[in-house]
Design an enzyme around this catalytic site. Structure first.
Site, mmCIF file in Angstrom:
data_model
loop_
_atom_site.group_PDB
_atom_site.id
_atom_site.type_symbol
_atom_site.label_atom_id
_atom_site.label_comp_id
_atom_site.label_asym_id
_atom_site.label_seq_id
_atom_site.Cartn_x
_atom_site.Cartn_y
_atom_site.Cartn_z
ATOM 1 N N GLU A 134 -0.495 32.319 -27.756
ATOM 2 C CA GLU A 134 -1.533 31.587 -28.496
ATOM 3 C C GLU A 134 -0.905 30.426 -29.275
ATOM 4 O OE1 GLU A 134 -5.083 34.260 -29.783
ATOM 5 O OE2 GLU A 134 -3.274 35.379 -30.287
ATOM 6 N N GLU A 154 -2.588 42.400 -25.315
ATOM 7 C CA GLU A 154 -3.580 42.884 -26.272
ATOM 8 C C GLU A 154 -4.337 44.088 -25.726
ATOM 9 O OE1 GLU A 154 -2.790 39.775 -25.792
ATOM 10 O OE2 GLU A 154 -2.839 38.686 -27.679
HETATM 11 C C1 1HE Z 1 8.026 43.902 -33.198
HETATM 12 C C2 1HE Z 1 7.218 43.227 -32.281
HETATM 13 C C3 1HE Z 1 5.872 42.960 -32.652
HETATM 14 C C4 1HE Z 1 9.172 43.437 -31.408
HETATM 15 N N1 1HE Z 1 5.459 43.398 -33.861
HETATM 16 N N2 1HE Z 1 7.574 44.301 -34.379
HETATM 17 N N3 1HE Z 1 2.981 41.896 -28.986
HETATM 18 C C5 1HE Z 1 3.456 42.831 -28.123
HETATM 19 O O1 1HE Z 1 2.761 43.753 -27.736
HETATM 20 C C6 1HE Z 1 4.895 42.674 -27.714
HETATM 21 C C7 1HE Z 1 5.706 43.785 -28.324
HETATM 22 N N4 1HE Z 1 7.150 43.588 -28.162
HETATM 23 C C8 1HE Z 1 7.791 43.825 -26.984
HETATM 24 O O2 1HE Z 1 7.200 44.085 -25.952
HETATM 25 C C9 1HE Z 1 9.289 43.716 -27.018
HETATM 26 O O3 1HE Z 1 9.716 43.856 -28.365
HETATM 27 C C10 1HE Z 1 9.843 42.371 -26.463
HETATM 28 C C11 1HE Z 1 9.672 42.339 -24.951
HETATM 29 C C12 1HE Z 1 9.159 41.158 -27.092
HETATM 30 C C13 1HE Z 1 11.345 42.264 -26.795
HETATM 31 O O4 1HE Z 1 12.028 43.412 -26.309
HETATM 32 P P1 1HE Z 1 13.503 43.694 -26.853
HETATM 33 O O5 1HE Z 1 13.996 44.892 -26.082
HETATM 34 O O6 1HE Z 1 14.309 42.452 -26.817
HETATM 35 O O7 1HE Z 1 13.341 44.068 -28.415
HETATM 36 P P2 1HE Z 1 12.795 45.408 -29.085
HETATM 37 O O8 1HE Z 1 13.890 46.400 -29.201
HETATM 38 O O9 1HE Z 1 11.534 45.867 -28.445
HETATM 39 O O10 1HE Z 1 12.348 44.885 -30.531
HETATM 40 C C14 1HE Z 1 13.319 44.554 -31.540
HETATM 41 C C15 1HE Z 1 12.680 44.797 -32.870
HETATM 42 O O11 1HE Z 1 11.548 43.934 -33.028
HETATM 43 C C16 1HE Z 1 12.102 46.217 -32.997
HETATM 44 O O12 1HE Z 1 12.187 46.569 -34.358
HETATM 45 P P3 1HE Z 1 13.369 47.531 -34.900
HETATM 46 O O13 1HE Z 1 13.108 47.642 -36.368
HETATM 47 O O14 1HE Z 1 13.216 48.826 -34.127
HETATM 48 O O15 1HE Z 1 14.670 46.837 -34.565
HETATM 49 C C17 1HE Z 1 10.646 46.036 -32.629
HETATM 50 O O16 1HE Z 1 9.805 47.031 -33.187
HETATM 51 C C18 1HE Z 1 10.366 44.684 -33.252
HETATM 52 N N5 1HE Z 1 9.243 44.024 -32.622
HETATM 53 N N6 1HE Z 1 7.953 42.953 -31.182
HETATM 54 C C19 1HE Z 1 6.298 44.044 -34.688
HETATM 55 N N7 1HE Z 1 5.044 42.297 -31.865
HETATM 56 C C20 1HE Z 1 -3.775 37.111 -33.551
HETATM 57 S S1 1HE Z 1 -3.936 38.274 -32.412
HETATM 58 C C21 1HE Z 1 -2.507 38.343 -31.468
HETATM 59 C C22 1HE Z 1 -2.439 39.637 -30.728
HETATM 60 C C23 1HE Z 1 -1.061 39.906 -30.184
HETATM 61 O O17 1HE Z 1 -0.154 39.162 -30.339
HETATM 62 S S2 1HE Z 1 -0.952 41.374 -29.315
HETATM 63 C C24 1HE Z 1 0.654 41.355 -28.655
HETATM 64 C C25 1HE Z 1 1.672 41.941 -29.587
#
Ligand code: 1HE
Length: 280
Positions: A134, A154
Protein backbone atom coordinates in the site's frame (compact mmCIF):
# COMPACT_ATOMS: atom_id res chain seq x y z
CA UNK A 1 18.32 -2.48 -23.82
CA UNK A 2 14.64 -2.35 -22.86
CA UNK A 3 13.85 0.92 -21.03
CA UNK A 4 12.01 -0.90 -18.24
CA UNK A 5 14.99 -3.07 -17.39
CA UNK A 6 17.74 -0.55 -18.10
CA UNK A 7 20.08 0.23 -15.26
CA UNK A 8 21.33 3.69 -14.46
CA UNK A 9 24.63 4.94 -15.82
CA UNK A 10 27.35 5.90 -13.31
CA UNK A 11 25.86 8.36 -10.78
CA UNK A 12 26.69 12.05 -11.26
CA UNK A 13 24.59 13.31 -8.38
CA UNK A 14 25.82 15.01 -5.19
CA UNK A 15 26.77 12.78 -2.21
CA UNK A 16 24.13 12.06 0.45
CA UNK A 17 24.34 14.10 3.67
CA UNK A 18 22.25 13.59 6.83
CA UNK A 19 19.45 16.14 7.31
CA UNK A 20 19.21 18.34 10.38
CA UNK A 21 16.31 19.76 12.42
CA UNK A 22 12.88 18.17 12.83
CA UNK A 23 13.43 15.39 10.28
CA UNK A 24 16.61 14.27 12.06
CA UNK A 25 14.53 13.53 15.19
CA UNK A 26 12.37 10.87 13.47
CA UNK A 27 14.06 7.73 14.79
CA UNK A 28 12.18 5.24 12.60
CA UNK A 29 13.50 6.89 9.45
CA UNK A 30 17.03 7.52 8.23
CA UNK A 31 16.92 10.68 6.15
CA UNK A 32 19.69 11.97 3.93
CA UNK A 33 19.78 14.58 1.24
CA UNK A 34 21.59 14.51 -2.09
CA UNK A 35 21.14 18.02 -3.51
CA UNK A 36 17.45 18.34 -4.50
CA UNK A 37 16.65 14.70 -3.57
CA UNK A 38 15.62 13.53 -0.11
CA UNK A 39 16.44 9.88 0.57
CA UNK A 40 13.97 8.49 3.08
CA UNK A 41 14.86 5.07 4.44
CA UNK A 42 12.47 2.95 6.53
CA UNK A 43 14.70 2.11 9.48
CA UNK A 44 13.17 -0.63 11.60
CA UNK A 45 14.97 -3.62 10.11
CA UNK A 46 14.66 -5.83 13.21
CA UNK A 47 10.88 -5.82 12.66
CA UNK A 48 11.22 -5.92 8.86
CA UNK A 49 10.08 -2.28 8.73
CA UNK A 50 6.61 -3.23 10.02
CA UNK A 51 4.51 -0.08 10.09
CA UNK A 52 3.54 0.89 13.64
CA UNK A 53 1.35 3.93 14.36
CA UNK A 54 4.47 5.95 15.21
CA UNK A 55 6.02 4.91 11.90
CA UNK A 56 3.00 6.12 9.90
CA UNK A 57 3.00 9.41 11.82
CA UNK A 58 6.70 9.95 11.14
CA UNK A 59 6.21 9.33 7.41
CA UNK A 60 3.35 11.84 7.44
CA UNK A 61 5.52 14.37 9.28
CA UNK A 62 8.15 14.26 6.52
CA UNK A 63 5.71 14.98 3.71
CA UNK A 64 4.12 17.94 5.48
CA UNK A 65 7.52 19.34 6.45
CA UNK A 66 9.43 18.93 3.21
CA UNK A 67 12.70 20.88 3.47
CA UNK A 68 13.12 23.92 1.24
CA UNK A 69 14.63 23.09 -2.14
CA UNK A 70 13.77 19.38 -2.14
CA UNK A 71 12.33 18.49 -5.56
CA UNK A 72 12.02 14.67 -5.37
CA UNK A 73 12.11 11.86 -2.81
CA UNK A 74 13.56 8.36 -2.94
CA UNK A 75 11.96 5.93 -0.46
CA UNK A 76 13.74 2.69 0.42
CA UNK A 77 13.92 0.16 3.24
CA UNK A 78 16.84 -0.76 5.50
CA UNK A 79 17.60 -4.46 6.07
CA UNK A 80 16.53 -7.54 4.17
CA UNK A 81 13.01 -6.39 3.22
CA UNK A 82 11.37 -3.18 2.05
CA UNK A 83 8.38 -3.53 4.38
CA UNK A 84 6.39 -6.30 6.12
CA UNK A 85 3.22 -4.16 6.23
CA UNK A 86 1.09 -3.31 9.22
CA UNK A 87 2.66 -3.91 12.64
CA UNK A 88 0.45 -6.84 13.61
CA UNK A 89 1.40 -6.56 17.29
CA UNK A 90 -0.57 -3.28 17.51
CA UNK A 91 -3.78 -4.64 15.88
CA UNK A 92 -4.75 -7.17 18.48
CA UNK A 93 -6.33 -4.87 21.08
CA UNK A 94 -8.04 -2.41 18.73
CA UNK A 95 -11.81 -1.79 18.96
CA UNK A 96 -13.99 -0.78 15.98
CA UNK A 97 -13.80 3.00 16.58
CA UNK A 98 -10.04 3.05 16.86
CA UNK A 99 -9.74 0.70 13.88
CA UNK A 100 -11.56 3.21 11.65
CA UNK A 101 -9.41 6.06 13.00
CA UNK A 102 -6.30 3.96 12.44
CA UNK A 103 -7.17 3.36 8.79
CA UNK A 104 -7.96 7.04 8.30
CA UNK A 105 -4.55 7.91 9.78
CA UNK A 106 -2.88 5.74 7.13
CA UNK A 107 -5.02 7.40 4.46
CA UNK A 108 -3.93 10.86 5.58
CA UNK A 109 -0.25 9.90 5.60
CA UNK A 110 -0.33 8.13 2.22
CA UNK A 111 -2.39 10.92 0.66
CA UNK A 112 0.36 13.28 1.83
CA UNK A 113 2.78 11.14 -0.18
CA UNK A 114 0.69 10.71 -3.35
CA UNK A 115 -0.62 14.28 -3.40
CA UNK A 116 2.38 15.82 -1.66
CA UNK A 117 4.81 18.47 -2.77
CA UNK A 118 7.25 16.35 -4.79
CA UNK A 119 7.36 13.08 -6.77
CA UNK A 120 8.48 9.95 -4.93
CA UNK A 121 10.35 6.95 -6.32
CA UNK A 122 10.16 3.80 -4.21
CA UNK A 123 13.05 1.34 -4.32
CA UNK A 124 11.78 -2.13 -3.41
CA UNK A 125 13.54 -5.30 -2.31
CA UNK A 126 12.54 -8.43 -0.42
CA UNK A 127 9.02 -8.44 1.05
CA UNK A 128 6.72 -5.68 -0.18
CA UNK A 129 3.58 -7.03 1.44
CA UNK A 130 0.29 -5.85 2.86
CA UNK A 131 0.68 -2.26 4.04
CA UNK A 132 4.16 -2.27 2.49
CA UNK A 133 2.57 -2.66 -0.93
CA UNK A 134 0.00 0.00 0.00
CA UNK A 135 2.87 2.36 0.86
CA UNK A 136 4.70 1.57 -2.39
CA UNK A 137 1.50 2.16 -4.38
CA UNK A 138 1.17 5.67 -2.92
CA UNK A 139 4.53 6.55 -4.53
CA UNK A 140 4.79 7.76 -8.12
CA UNK A 141 7.41 5.41 -9.57
CA UNK A 142 8.46 1.97 -8.33
CA UNK A 143 11.84 0.32 -8.94
CA UNK A 144 12.17 -3.33 -7.89
CA UNK A 145 15.39 -5.22 -7.26
CA UNK A 146 15.25 -8.86 -8.37
CA UNK A 147 14.63 -9.99 -4.76
CA UNK A 148 11.39 -8.00 -4.43
CA UNK A 149 8.12 -9.86 -4.05
CA UNK A 150 4.57 -8.66 -3.66
CA UNK A 151 1.69 -10.08 -1.66
CA UNK A 152 -1.47 -9.12 0.18
CA UNK A 153 -1.67 -11.51 3.15
CA UNK A 154 -4.57 -9.65 4.77
CA UNK A 155 -6.91 -12.56 3.92
CA UNK A 156 -4.63 -14.98 5.73
CA UNK A 157 -4.50 -12.68 8.78
CA UNK A 158 -8.29 -12.26 8.90
CA UNK A 159 -8.22 -8.55 8.07
CA UNK A 160 -8.64 -6.29 5.02
CA UNK A 161 -6.46 -3.61 3.44
CA UNK A 162 -6.84 -0.31 5.31
CA UNK A 163 -4.05 1.89 3.99
CA UNK A 164 -5.62 2.88 0.69
CA UNK A 165 -4.71 -0.38 -1.05
CA UNK A 166 -8.20 -1.09 -2.37
CA UNK A 167 -8.24 2.31 -4.08
CA UNK A 168 -4.64 2.45 -5.34
CA UNK A 169 -3.54 -1.10 -6.13
CA UNK A 170 -6.37 -1.93 -8.59
CA UNK A 171 -5.49 1.27 -10.44
CA UNK A 172 -2.02 -0.21 -11.02
CA UNK A 173 -2.81 -3.85 -11.77
CA UNK A 174 -6.60 -4.25 -11.91
CA UNK A 175 -9.27 -5.56 -9.54
CA UNK A 176 -9.02 -9.16 -10.81
CA UNK A 177 -5.31 -9.47 -9.95
CA UNK A 178 -5.75 -7.88 -6.53
CA UNK A 179 -8.66 -10.25 -5.84
CA UNK A 180 -6.44 -13.19 -6.79
CA UNK A 181 -3.62 -12.07 -4.47
CA UNK A 182 -6.00 -11.48 -1.56
CA UNK A 183 -8.13 -14.61 -1.94
CA UNK A 184 -5.40 -17.12 -2.74
CA UNK A 185 -2.31 -15.72 -1.04
CA UNK A 186 -0.55 -15.64 -4.42
CA UNK A 187 2.80 -13.82 -4.44
CA UNK A 188 4.30 -12.07 -7.48
CA UNK A 189 8.04 -11.90 -7.99
CA UNK A 190 9.77 -8.80 -9.37
CA UNK A 191 9.33 -9.75 -13.04
CA UNK A 192 5.66 -10.55 -12.51
CA UNK A 193 5.30 -7.23 -10.69
CA UNK A 194 6.69 -5.56 -13.82
CA UNK A 195 4.37 -7.48 -16.14
CA UNK A 196 1.23 -6.59 -14.20
CA UNK A 197 2.15 -2.92 -13.78
CA UNK A 198 3.00 -2.83 -10.08
CA UNK A 199 6.52 -1.62 -10.84
CA UNK A 200 8.02 0.28 -13.74
CA UNK A 201 11.65 -0.92 -13.50
CA UNK A 202 13.38 -4.12 -12.46
CA UNK A 203 17.10 -4.00 -11.73
CA UNK A 204 19.59 -6.55 -10.47
CA UNK A 205 20.16 -7.03 -6.75
CA UNK A 206 22.01 -4.11 -5.14
CA UNK A 207 21.33 -1.71 -8.04
CA UNK A 208 18.01 -0.30 -6.83
CA UNK A 209 19.32 2.73 -4.96
CA UNK A 210 21.52 3.76 -7.87
CA UNK A 211 18.59 3.50 -10.28
CA UNK A 212 16.17 5.17 -7.84
CA UNK A 213 18.56 8.06 -7.21
CA UNK A 214 19.17 8.55 -10.93
CA UNK A 215 15.41 8.71 -11.58
CA UNK A 216 14.80 11.03 -8.61
CA UNK A 217 17.59 13.36 -9.70
CA UNK A 218 16.13 13.43 -13.21
CA UNK A 219 12.60 14.18 -11.94
CA UNK A 220 14.07 16.94 -9.78
CA UNK A 221 15.22 18.80 -12.90
CA UNK A 222 11.70 19.03 -14.38
CA UNK A 223 9.78 22.29 -14.23
CA UNK A 224 7.94 22.27 -10.90
CA UNK A 225 4.54 22.96 -12.50
CA UNK A 226 4.97 20.00 -14.86
CA UNK A 227 5.67 17.69 -11.92
CA UNK A 228 2.73 19.23 -10.08
CA UNK A 229 0.44 18.56 -13.06
CA UNK A 230 1.59 14.94 -13.36
CA UNK A 231 1.15 14.27 -9.63
CA UNK A 232 -2.04 16.22 -8.97
CA UNK A 233 -3.96 16.43 -12.24
CA UNK A 234 -3.17 13.12 -13.96
CA UNK A 235 -4.68 10.75 -11.36
CA UNK A 236 -7.70 13.01 -10.89
CA UNK A 237 -8.33 13.23 -14.64
CA UNK A 238 -8.13 9.43 -14.81
CA UNK A 239 -10.95 9.34 -12.23
CA UNK A 240 -13.13 11.81 -14.16
CA UNK A 241 -15.60 11.25 -16.96
CA UNK A 242 -13.87 12.06 -20.28
CA UNK A 243 -15.62 15.41 -20.85
CA UNK A 244 -14.60 16.62 -17.37
CA UNK A 245 -11.12 15.20 -17.79
CA UNK A 246 -10.55 17.02 -21.06
CA UNK A 247 -11.67 20.28 -19.52
CA UNK A 248 -9.40 19.79 -16.49
CA UNK A 249 -6.54 18.95 -18.85
CA UNK A 250 -6.98 22.21 -20.78
CA UNK A 251 -6.88 24.26 -17.58
CA UNK A 252 -3.80 22.41 -16.32
CA UNK A 253 -2.02 22.66 -19.67
CA UNK A 254 -2.67 26.40 -19.88
CA UNK A 255 -1.41 26.91 -16.32
CA UNK A 256 1.76 24.89 -16.90
CA UNK A 257 2.72 26.51 -20.20
CA UNK A 258 2.34 30.06 -18.90
CA UNK A 259 4.87 29.67 -16.06
CA UNK A 260 8.23 31.46 -16.50
CA UNK A 261 10.02 28.08 -16.22
CA UNK A 262 8.03 26.71 -19.17
CA UNK A 263 8.57 29.86 -21.24
CA UNK A 264 12.32 29.69 -20.65
CA UNK A 265 12.50 25.97 -21.50
CA UNK A 266 10.49 26.37 -24.70
CA UNK A 267 12.70 29.26 -25.79
CA UNK A 268 15.84 27.26 -24.98
CA UNK A 269 14.70 24.45 -27.27
CA UNK A 270 13.82 26.78 -30.12
CA UNK A 271 17.25 28.43 -29.80
CA UNK A 272 19.02 25.05 -29.85
CA UNK A 273 20.07 25.23 -26.18
CA UNK A 274 18.00 22.29 -24.89
CA UNK A 275 18.41 18.54 -25.19
CA UNK A 276 16.62 16.56 -27.88
CA UNK A 277 14.47 13.51 -27.23
CA UNK A 278 16.74 10.67 -28.33
CA UNK A 279 16.44 6.90 -28.09
CA UNK A 280 18.70 5.73 -25.23
C1 1HE B 1 6.53 -8.26 12.42
C2 1HE B 1 5.90 -8.16 11.18
C3 1HE B 1 4.65 -7.49 11.13
C4 1HE B 1 7.75 -9.22 10.89
N1 1HE B 1 4.15 -7.00 12.28
N2 1HE B 1 6.01 -7.76 13.53
N3 1HE B 1 2.06 -8.41 7.20
C5 1HE B 1 2.31 -9.74 7.15
O1 1HE B 1 1.42 -10.56 7.31
C6 1HE B 1 3.74 -10.14 6.93
C7 1HE B 1 4.28 -10.76 8.19
N4 1HE B 1 5.73 -10.97 8.15
C8 1HE B 1 6.30 -11.99 7.45
O2 1HE B 1 5.66 -12.72 6.71
C9 1HE B 1 7.78 -12.16 7.61
O3 1HE B 1 8.17 -11.51 8.82
C10 1HE B 1 8.62 -11.57 6.45
C11 1HE B 1 8.46 -12.45 5.21
C12 1HE B 1 8.24 -10.13 6.12
C13 1HE B 1 10.11 -11.56 6.85
O4 1HE B 1 10.52 -12.86 7.25
P1 1HE B 1 11.89 -13.01 8.05
O5 1HE B 1 12.10 -14.49 8.23
O6 1HE B 1 12.96 -12.22 7.38
O7 1HE B 1 11.65 -12.30 9.48
P2 1HE B 1 10.82 -12.81 10.74
O8 1HE B 1 11.66 -13.70 11.58
O9 1HE B 1 9.49 -13.33 10.34
O10 1HE B 1 10.51 -11.44 11.50
C14 1HE B 1 11.53 -10.74 12.23
C15 1HE B 1 10.86 -9.99 13.34
O11 1HE B 1 9.96 -9.03 12.79
C16 1HE B 1 9.98 -10.90 14.21
O12 1HE B 1 9.99 -10.34 15.50
P3 1HE B 1 10.92 -10.96 16.67
O13 1HE B 1 10.65 -10.09 17.86
O14 1HE B 1 10.48 -12.40 16.82
O15 1HE B 1 12.34 -10.87 16.17
C17 1HE B 1 8.60 -10.72 13.61
O16 1HE B 1 7.56 -10.99 14.53
C18 1HE B 1 8.64 -9.25 13.25
N5 1HE B 1 7.69 -8.93 12.20
N6 1HE B 1 6.67 -8.76 10.25
C19 1HE B 1 4.83 -7.14 13.44
N7 1HE B 1 3.99 -7.31 9.99
C20 1HE B 1 -3.42 -0.71 6.99
S1 1HE B 1 -3.84 -2.27 6.78
C21 1HE B 1 -2.47 -3.16 6.27
C22 1HE B 1 -2.70 -4.62 6.48
C23 1HE B 1 -1.42 -5.42 6.40
O17 1HE B 1 -0.37 -4.91 6.20
S2 1HE B 1 -1.65 -7.10 6.61
C24 1HE B 1 -0.08 -7.78 6.30
C25 1HE B 1 0.78 -7.84 7.53
Amino acid sequence: MNATTAEAAAPKHPPEQPVEGLLATLELLRINRAGPVLHLQLNRPAKRNALSDAFIQQLHTVFVNMPEGVRAVMLSGEGSHFCAGLDLSEVVARDIDSAVQHSRMWHAAFDAIQFGPVPVVAVLHGAVVGGGLELASACHIRVAEESAYFGLPEGQRGIFVGGGGSARIPRLMGVARMTDLMLTGRVYDAQEGLQVGLVQYVVSQGKGLEQGMALAQRMATNAQMSNYAVMQALPRIADQAQALGLFTESLMAATAQSTPQAQERLKAFLEGRAGKVLKS
